[in-house]
Design a protein around this motif. Structure first.
Motif, short mmCIF file in Angstrom:
data_model
loop_
_atom_site.label_atom_id
_atom_site.label_comp_id
_atom_site.label_asym_id
_atom_site.label_seq_id
_atom_site.Cartn_x
_atom_site.Cartn_y
_atom_site.Cartn_z
N LEU A 101 0.83 -1.21 0.00
CA LEU A 101 0.00 0.00 0.00
C LEU A 101 0.86 1.25 0.00
O LEU A 101 0.51 2.27 -0.61
N CYS A 102 2.00 1.20 0.70
CA CYS A 102 2.88 2.37 0.74
C CYS A 102 3.52 2.67 -0.61
O CYS A 102 3.90 3.81 -0.90
N GLU A 103 3.67 1.64 -1.42
CA GLU A 103 4.32 1.83 -2.72
C GLU A 103 3.40 2.46 -3.76
O GLU A 103 3.86 2.89 -4.81
N GLU A 104 2.10 2.50 -3.47
CA GLU A 104 1.15 3.06 -4.43
C GLU A 104 0.77 4.49 -4.02
O GLU A 104 0.51 4.74 -2.85
N PRO A 105 0.71 5.41 -4.97
CA PRO A 105 0.34 6.80 -4.65
C PRO A 105 -1.18 6.94 -4.51
O PRO A 105 -1.88 7.36 -5.45
N LEU A 106 -1.70 6.58 -3.35
CA LEU A 106 -3.15 6.55 -3.15
C LEU A 106 -3.60 7.79 -2.37
O LEU A 106 -2.94 8.23 -1.44
N GLU A 107 -4.75 8.32 -2.77
CA GLU A 107 -5.39 9.38 -1.99
C GLU A 107 -5.90 8.80 -0.67
O GLU A 107 -6.11 7.58 -0.54
N SER A 108 -6.12 9.65 0.32
CA SER A 108 -6.52 9.19 1.65
C SER A 108 -7.76 8.32 1.62
O SER A 108 -7.81 7.25 2.24
N GLY A 109 -8.78 8.75 0.87
CA GLY A 109 -10.02 7.98 0.81
C GLY A 109 -9.81 6.62 0.21
O GLY A 109 -10.32 5.60 0.71
N GLU A 110 -9.03 6.57 -0.89
CA GLU A 110 -8.75 5.29 -1.54
C GLU A 110 -7.90 4.40 -0.64
O GLU A 110 -8.09 3.17 -0.59
N LEU A 115 -7.41 -0.33 2.79
CA LEU A 115 -7.11 -0.89 4.11
C LEU A 115 -8.26 -1.76 4.60
O LEU A 115 -8.04 -2.84 5.18
N ARG A 116 -9.48 -1.31 4.37
CA ARG A 116 -10.64 -2.12 4.78
C ARG A 116 -10.66 -3.45 4.03
O ARG A 116 -10.88 -4.51 4.61
N ALA A 117 -10.42 -3.38 2.73
CA ALA A 117 -10.44 -4.59 1.92
C ALA A 117 -9.30 -5.53 2.29
O ALA A 117 -9.49 -6.74 2.45
N GLU A 118 -8.09 -4.97 2.44
CA GLU A 118 -6.95 -5.81 2.78
C GLU A 118 -7.09 -6.38 4.19
O GLU A 118 -6.68 -7.51 4.47
N GLY A 119 -7.67 -5.59 5.11
CA GLY A 119 -7.88 -6.07 6.48
C GLY A 119 -8.80 -7.27 6.51
O GLY A 119 -8.57 -8.24 7.23
N ALA A 120 -9.87 -7.21 5.72
CA ALA A 120 -10.80 -8.33 5.65
C ALA A 120 -10.12 -9.56 5.07
O ALA A 120 -10.31 -10.69 5.55
N SER A 121 -9.30 -9.35 4.02
CA SER A 121 -8.59 -10.47 3.41
C SER A 121 -7.56 -11.05 4.37
O SER A 121 -7.39 -12.28 4.48
N TYR A 122 -6.89 -10.18 5.12
CA TYR A 122 -5.88 -10.63 6.10
C TYR A 122 -6.54 -11.46 7.19
O TYR A 122 -6.03 -12.50 7.60
#
Length: 302
Positions: A101-110, A115-122
C-alpha cells in the motif's frame, strides 16, 4: 547470601527477585532470628537462568513448567520456537500488505478503502492459525465481558478454523454472544477491564496452567487430580468457601441460565475444540468418581 549480593550477581532488581520468589520460582531460606532471606548459590543460578529465559521472551508460566519438571528444556524451546514462527508469519503477512500500500500513490479515501479490503482479506488468511479464535474473541468482545470469556474459554480455542462445521459453530457462537445482551457481572469481574494488557496476560496464562492437567490426563495425572479434589472437598475451610462462592456467583449463573448461555456456548465450543471436549470429559469423570453434584443454589453437594 543477602539480597544485595544476589542483585549484584544476577543484575536483577530487588522487585524482580521478590516477584520470582512470590511466583514460586525460587525459595530462599528464611532466617528465623531476623526473618531475612538467605539466598543460596542454587537460588542465584536459578535467577540467572530465569533472567536469560525472560530476555528470550519466555513467559513466567513457561519457565515455571521447566523448573517444576513439567516440561523438558527441548520441549520448551521447540514449543516457543513454533509460537515465534507463527507470530513471524502473521507479521510478515501484515508487512507485505502494508508495504504494498505504501508503494502506491493513493489518496486518503482510496487508501482507507484499500485498508478495509486488505484487512478483511488478512483476517480470512489468519483463520488457519491455531491462535486465531482466541485473539478474535477479544477483538469482537472488548472490555470486561470479552476478557471474562477469554479467561474461561480462550485456553480451549487453540485449533484452526479449518472445516465447515467449525465455521458454522463459530458464527453461531459469535451471533449468540452478540445477541445475548449485557450480563450483570459481579463488581470484581468488572475490574478485568481495568487491568493492563500484561497483567491480564499473566492471569490468562495462570488460568491456562491450571486447566492444562485436565486435558486428556494419563492415569497418574488423573489420580493426582482426584486426590487433590477429594482432599479439598474434605477440608475444614471448604464448606465456608463453597457457600461464599455459591453466593458470589449465584446471580450471574441464574442470569446466564435464563439467557441459555450454557446451551448457546458449550455446544459450539465442543465443535470448535477437542481440548474443551477432553476437559469436559475429565470434569464429568471427577464428578462421578467423587459423587458430587451442584444443588439449586449452586452449592457443591455430595
Amino acid at each position: 547470601m543477602k539480597i544485595q549480593e544476589v542483585m549484584r550477581l544476577t543484575g536483577l532488581t530487588r522487585k524482580a527477585i521478590y516477584f520470582y520468589e512470590k511466583e514460586g520460582l525460587i525459595r530462599p531460606r528464611i532466617d528465623e532470628t531476623n526473618q531475612y532471606r538467605d539466598y543460596s548459590d542454587a537460588d542465584v543460578d536459578r535467577l540467572r537462568l530465569i533472567a536469560a529465559l525472560r530476555s528470550l521472551d519466555f513467559s513466567v508460566q513457561e519457565i515455571k513448567r521447566l523448573l517444576d519438571g513439567q516440561e523438558t528444556p527441548i520441549e520448551l524451546v521447540r514449543r516457543r520456537l513454533a509460537g515465534i514462527r507463527q507470530q513471524k508469519e502473521q507479521l510478515d503477512r501484515a508487512e507485505r500488505v502494508l508495504a504494498a500500500l505504501c508503494e502506491e500513490p493513493l489518496e486518503s479515501g482510496e487508501l482507507l478503502r484499500r485498508l478495509r479490503a486488505e484487512g478483511a482479506s488478512y483476517d480470512q488468511s489468519r483463520r488457519l492459525d491455531a491462535d486465531y479464535l482466541a485473539g478474535r474473541l477479544l477483538e469482537l468482545f472488548p472490555g470486561a465481558f470479552g476478557r471474562l470469556l477469554s479467561l474461561h474459554f480462550g485456553a480451549f480455542l487453540d485449533e484452526p478454523l479449518d472445516s465447515p462445521a467449525k465455521e458454522q459453530a463459530w458464527r453461531e457462537l459469535v451471533d449468540y454472544l452478540d445477541a445475548a445482551g449485557e450480563f450483570e457481572l459481579p463488581p470484581v469481574l468488572k475490574e478485568l477491564d481495568a487491568l493492563t494488557e500484561s497483567d491480564f496476560e499473566h492471569i490468562r496464562m495462570a488460568s491456562l496452567e491450571h486447566l492444562r492437567p485436565y486435558l486428556n490426563p494419563d492415569d497418574e495425572t488423573y489420580g493426582r487430580l482426584l486426590a487433590q479434589a477429594r482432599a479439598a472437598l474434605n477440608s475444614v475451610p471448604f464448606q465456608a468457601y463453597n457457600r461464599s462462592q455459591a453466593e458470589f456467583m449465584a446471580p450471574l449463573k441464574r442470569e446466564l441460565a435464563a439467557k441459555g448461555f450454557y446451551e448457546g456456548v458449550v455446544s459450539r465450543l465442543e465443535v470448535l475444540s477437542s481440548s474443551y471436549r477432553a476437559y469436559r470429559d475429565t470434569l464429568r469423570r471427577l464428578q462421578d468418581d467423587l459423587g458430587i453434584d451442584y444443588g439449586e443454589q449452586g452449592l457443591i453437594v455430595f
